[in-house]
Motif scaffolding. Structure first.
Motif, PDB file in Angstrom:
ATOM      1  N   PRO A  75       0.819  -1.212   0.000  1.00  0.00           N
ATOM      2  CA  PRO A  75       0.000   0.000   0.000  1.00  0.00           C
ATOM      3  C   PRO A  75       0.854   1.265   0.000  1.00  0.00           C
ATOM      4  N   VAL A  76       1.286   1.671  -1.177  1.00  0.00           N
ATOM      5  CA  VAL A  76       2.105   2.871  -1.329  1.00  0.00           C
ATOM      6  C   VAL A  76       1.381   3.829  -2.267  1.00  0.00           C
ATOM      7  N   ASP A  77       2.049   4.924  -2.618  1.00  0.00           N
ATOM      8  CA  ASP A  77       1.475   5.906  -3.523  1.00  0.00           C
ATOM      9  C   ASP A  77       1.066   5.221  -4.828  1.00  0.00           C
ATOM     10  N   PHE A  78      -0.133   5.547  -5.341  1.00  0.00           N
ATOM     11  CA  PHE A  78      -0.598   4.858  -6.538  1.00  0.00           C
ATOM     12  C   PHE A  78      -1.518   5.766  -7.352  1.00  0.00           C
ATOM     13  N   ALA A  79      -1.705   5.385  -8.622  1.00  0.00           N
ATOM     14  CA  ALA A  79      -2.600   6.096  -9.528  1.00  0.00           C
ATOM     15  C   ALA A  79      -3.271   5.079 -10.433  1.00  0.00           C
ATOM     16  N   LEU A  80      -4.466   5.430 -10.950  1.00  0.00           N
ATOM     17  CA  LEU A  80      -5.200   4.586 -11.881  1.00  0.00           C
ATOM     18  C   LEU A  80      -5.467   5.362 -13.162  1.00  0.00           C
ATOM     19  N   ALA A  81      -5.498   4.653 -14.286  1.00  0.00           N
ATOM     20  CA  ALA A  81      -5.839   5.275 -15.570  1.00  0.00           C
ATOM     21  C   ALA A  81      -6.440   4.218 -16.481  1.00  0.00           C
ATOM     22  N   THR A  82      -7.315   4.668 -17.389  1.00  0.00           N
ATOM     23  CA  THR A  82      -7.996   3.773 -18.331  1.00  0.00           C
ATOM     24  C   THR A  82      -7.667   4.174 -19.754  1.00  0.00           C
ATOM     25  N   GLY A  83      -7.353   3.186 -20.595  1.00  0.00           N
ATOM     26  CA  GLY A  83      -7.018   3.446 -21.983  1.00  0.00           C
ATOM     27  C   GLY A  83      -8.237   3.413 -22.886  1.00  0.00           C
ATOM     28  N   PRO A  84      -8.041   3.656 -24.195  1.00  0.00           N
ATOM     29  CA  PRO A  84      -9.168   3.687 -25.135  1.00  0.00           C
ATOM     30  C   PRO A  84      -9.836   2.338 -25.319  1.00  0.00           C
ATOM     31  N   ASP A  85      -9.162   1.248 -24.951  1.00  0.00           N
ATOM     32  CA  ASP A  85      -9.758  -0.086 -25.074  1.00  0.00           C
ATOM     33  C   ASP A  85     -10.549  -0.475 -23.832  1.00  0.00           C
ATOM     34  N   GLY A  86     -10.644   0.422 -22.862  1.00  0.00           N
ATOM     35  CA  GLY A  86     -11.392   0.144 -21.648  1.00  0.00           C
ATOM     36  C   GLY A  86     -10.593  -0.547 -20.563  1.00  0.00           C
ATOM     37  N   LYS A  87      -9.356  -0.937 -20.863  1.00  0.00           N
ATOM     38  CA  LYS A  87      -8.525  -1.576 -19.847  1.00  0.00           C
ATOM     39  C   LYS A  87      -7.939  -0.506 -18.917  1.00  0.00           C
ATOM     40  N   SER A  88      -7.911  -0.842 -17.635  1.00  0.00           N
ATOM     41  CA  SER A  88      -7.410   0.090 -16.631  1.00  0.00           C
ATOM     42  C   SER A  88      -6.118  -0.447 -16.025  1.00  0.00           C
ATOM     43  N   TYR A  89      -5.250   0.478 -15.634  1.00  0.00           N
ATOM     44  CA  TYR A  89      -3.942   0.131 -15.092  1.00  0.00           C
ATOM     45  C   TYR A  89      -3.683   0.932 -13.819  1.00  0.00           C
ATOM     46  N   MET A  90      -2.806   0.369 -12.992  1.00  0.00           N
ATOM     47  CA  MET A  90      -2.337   1.047 -11.790  1.00  0.00           C
ATOM     48  C   MET A  90      -0.838   1.268 -11.905  1.00  0.00           C
ATOM     49  N   ALA A  91      -0.378   2.411 -11.400  1.00  0.00           N
ATOM     50  CA  ALA A  91       1.051   2.673 -11.246  1.00  0.00           C
ATOM     51  C   ALA A  91       1.317   2.913  -9.774  1.00  0.00           C
ATOM     52  N   THR A  92       2.425   2.370  -9.258  1.00  0.00           N
ATOM     53  CA  THR A  92       2.805   2.582  -7.868  1.00  0.00           C
ATOM     54  C   THR A  92       4.244   3.073  -7.802  1.00  0.00           C
ATOM     55  N   SER A  93       4.565   3.721  -6.696  1.00  0.00           N
ATOM     56  CA  SER A  93       5.920   4.246  -6.517  1.00  0.00           C
ATOM     57  C   SER A  93       6.293   4.176  -5.042  1.00  0.00           C
ATOM     58  N   HIS A  94       7.448   4.764  -4.714  1.00  0.00           N
ATOM     59  CA  HIS A  94       8.058   4.716  -3.379  1.00  0.00           C
ATOM     60  C   HIS A  94       8.657   3.330  -3.154  1.00  0.00           C
ATOM     61  N   GLY A  95       9.931   3.216  -3.373  1.00  0.00           N
ATOM     62  CA  GLY A  95      10.622   1.948  -3.191  1.00  0.00           C
ATOM     63  C   GLY A  95      10.677   1.129  -4.452  1.00  0.00           C
TER      64      GLY A  95
END
Length: 698
Positions: free
Chosen positions: A256-276
């Motif tokens: 459970p660290v800093d994270f973001a979500l985003a969705t592409g044009p195909d409807g698939k969603s992704y998460m990015a995490t950072s810190h470490g």
């Protein structure tokens, strides 16, 4: 001698000694002829006001809003009507000024409270803004501002949490709070989830909106549910939210660290995490878990704080700051890729050679820390990226050091809603961050709209300072209530880190005093309880004992004898009030600020007393369980006071959540059992909840 606060064992005379006698305290008003009279305080000096005209012309009807396709977003005050004297401390790390921070104000005249760790989405023709509130007296980070530490209360309570706020808008400029302050609880124990970093994503498969969040600050002591990642679901973009659950996470996730979500044009969603560790992960179709992970190696580990993930025109972008955490001025970097799974590229030459070399977009980011971006549609069917940031207030006395990290005196309630559009060249590379007082951003569709007025916080009221606002009431208009937008601030003077700092006082030690001078010579006065004054400008209702009908000049003066901080108002440029005149009064001498105007509303009807819309619930738990109560109420300028067995809940230092809508109790013992009630009050009256019980078994 320092005045006592609500939680102390011997309240002063103006304080609520017993809840049943609250009604007699809330409204102190008097009427008189000649120069008028006041009750309960020595009147502050009033700035001279021009003589009213013989007759006041009615205000012209506002023009119909025009169709617009761009939002005008104000981050800083370009033409400062206060000439730099807003009473707030200047950060020791700030060497270049873009102007005073603009405070976003919603359509009801209250400050927008979603200002840090926010999310912005476009669903079904509406924009939705999500974020935790800091308006009830909550800090963030150092010193003494962590949401995690337990404060020794009787019974034990956790340091002030103000709930989740959700706003909606059609134009990104004029926002409406929906659902009030939302507190997500365990249905059995009432334990509260502290919603930090809300990220909302819609699943077409389940037709549910999924709000991912951290329960408190990740990376701190994680006991029980604290600091963990959760998902709460709703059938609407604004709630109510169901019971949170932990998402399913693919192996390799950093936790459970800093994270973001985003969705592409195909409807698939992704998460990015950072810190470490910096990585990206694909979400499942339900948007309730991740399926894989891709690790990314970056030179210097400069993409750490404020991680962001976004898609535009065939490119994915990772943005982030230099791992500072609450930066006074953050360096902003980015990487890009054609696919979130990689390969990720160094943007300068699109090399995939590790370690990747991020490109610097800004060295100060407008003296803010930039956070996860928003990907929003425009009228042409394209997607654009709006990058939010947080202004971390600081001061020479409250900052642990002189660097750019971990500012002290961090009242996030006054940080403003700060956003910057990202600009791109023809090859899809992000251009250097364009920090400016005002930005324009393409809307999803043409809508009738008028840009919101720009306001800033003016901390101008304490034992040595007061403010006044005069204006003309048009002939024939009825004045039954005046509602200034006010706030309070108690600066953190400790230079220690969060673990050892003295806990910040949530309320100033004297009431805010309001005096209204009417054209017929009468005057009315009110003493405003600090528990009804937020940490960001919000309206408080001042009902006249009897409505004033007629025309002429009125003057509202705000003063206080506070010594541990002060009060403030929202100030903008003149124009909303008829012949308005704003004055700052110091040592009894008024100074007219010719271009300034206080944010104040008026009403032809009296503001109502609070109405409880959802009662707290009784709870039966075993000893050692974390529990919580919540009350929901309607009204303007609300204050709260919880009681146990008929006694005000206090702590040795007086700083606890018994004066907020949510009463959180960490692991309880049989000694905490009893009957709990809460009284909700404002200047117009009060309402007390039904009694509820906490039954604790050994």
């Amino acid at each position: 001698m320092k005045a006592d606060m609500t939680g102390l064992r011997t309240p002063p005379a103006w304080r609520m000694a017993r809840i049943p006698s609250l009604a007699g305290l809330l409204l102190l008003a008097s009427c008189g002829g000649g120069g008028g009279s006041t009750v309960g305080f020595a009147p502050a000096p009033v700035a001279p006001a021009p003589s009213p005209p013989a007759t006041s012309a009615p205000s012209p009807a506002p023009a119909a809003p025009a169709l617009v396709t761009e939002a005008v977003l104000t981050n800083f005050i370009a033409d400062d009507p206060l000439a730099g004297d807003n009473g707030l401390p200047t950060s020791p790390a700030q060497t270049v000024s873009y102007g005073p921070i603009a405070i976003g104000v919603d359509v009801d005249g209250n400050a927008i409270q979603a200002v840090d760790e926010i999310d912005l989405q476009y669903f079904d023709g509406q924009y939705y803004l999500y974020g935790p509130s800091f308006s009830c007296g909550a800090f963030n980070y150092a010193p003494g501002v962590n949401t995690g530490p337990l404060i020794p209360t009787q019974p034990n309570s956790t340091y002030r949490y103000c709930g989740l706020t959700v706003y909606t808008s059609t134009d990104l400029m004029n926002w409406k709070l929906v659902g009030g302050h939302q507190y997500i609880q365990d249905p059995l124990t009432g334990e509260h989830y502290y919603v930090k970093k809300p990220r909302v994503v819609y699943s077409p498969k389940t037709r549910l909106y999924n709000m991912w969040f951290l329960n408190g600050q990740a990376g701190l002591t994680q006991s029980g549910r604290t600091g963990k990642r959760y998902v709460a679901q709703s059938s609407t973009p604004y709630g109510p939210w169901g019971t949170p659950f932990e998402p399913t996470i693919a192996s390799g996730d950093a936790g459970p660290v800093d994270f973001a979500l985003a969705t592409g044009p195909d409807g698939k969603s992704y998460m990015a995490t950072s810190h470490g560790v910096l990585n990206t992960m694909l979400l499942n179709d339900e948007k309730t878990g991740t399926l894989d992970h891709t690790d990314i190696t970056v030179a210097g580990n400069v993409i750490g704080g404020g991680i962001g993930l976004a898609y535009r025109n065939g490119w994915w972008y990772l943005t982030g700051t230099n791992s500072c955490g609450n930066c006074l001025a953050s360096r902003l970097y980015y990487l890009r890729a054609r696919d979130p799974h990689g390969p990720w590229l160094s943007p300068a030459d699109d090399s995939a050679t590790a370690p990747l070399q991020p490109v610097l977009l800004s060295s100060d980011s407008g003296y803010a820390q930039m956070k996860a971006p928003f990907v929003l549609p425009d009228v042409r069917g394209g997607m654009n990226i709006l990058l939010p940031g947080t202004h971390y207030r600081s001061s020479p006395t409250g900052a642990p050091g002189a660097g750019v990290n971990q500012p002290g005196d961090n009242n996030l309630a006054l940080s403003g809603w700060y956003t910057v559009p990202l600009q791109f060249d023809a090859d899809g590379r992000i251009q250097p961050l364009g920090t400016a007082p005002t930005q324009r951003f393409a809307l999803a569709k043409a809508v009738p709209s008028t840009p919101a007025r720009a306001w800033q916080a003016n901390l101008g009221i304490d034992s040595g300072k007061s403010v006044s606002q005069s204006w003309d009431v048009p002939a024939g208009e009825t004045l039954a209530a005046v509602l200034p937008s006010v706030f309070q601030r108690t600066p953190d003077k400790s230079a220690s880190a969060a673990a050892s700092a003295t806990i910040q006082e949530p309320n100033v030690n004297a009431p805010l005093v309001a005096r209204l001078q009417l054209p017929d010579g009468r005057s009315h006065s009110w003493q405003i309880d600090p528990r009804t004054v937020a940490w960001a400008p919000e309206k408080v209702p001042l009902n006249l004992p009897e409505p004033f009908k007629g025309g002429g000049r009125v003057t509202l003066t705000l003063s206080s004898s506070a010594t541990n901080g002060g009060y403030g108002v929202a100030v903008g440029s003149r124009g909303a009030l008829v012949n308005g005149q704003y004055s700052a009064i110091k040592a009894g001498q008024p100074t007219v600020l010719a271009q300034a105007e206080m944010l104040v509303s008026t009403s032809a009807t009296a503001a109502p007393a609070p109405r409880i819309t959802a009662q707290p619930q009784s709870i039966r738990v075993s000893a050692g369980t974390a529990v919580g109560f919540v009350v929901q109420a309607e009204g303007v300028g609300l204050g709260y006071q919880w009681q146990r067995n008929g006694q005000v809940i206090v702590s040795p230092n007086g700083y606890n959540e018994s004066t907020t809508a949510a009463m959180r109790l960490p692991p309880v013992s049989t000694a905490d059992a009893g009957t709990y009630t809460v009284t909700v009050f404002n200047q117009a009256g009060s309402a007390t909840s039904v009694p509820v019980t906490l039954d604790v078994t050994p």
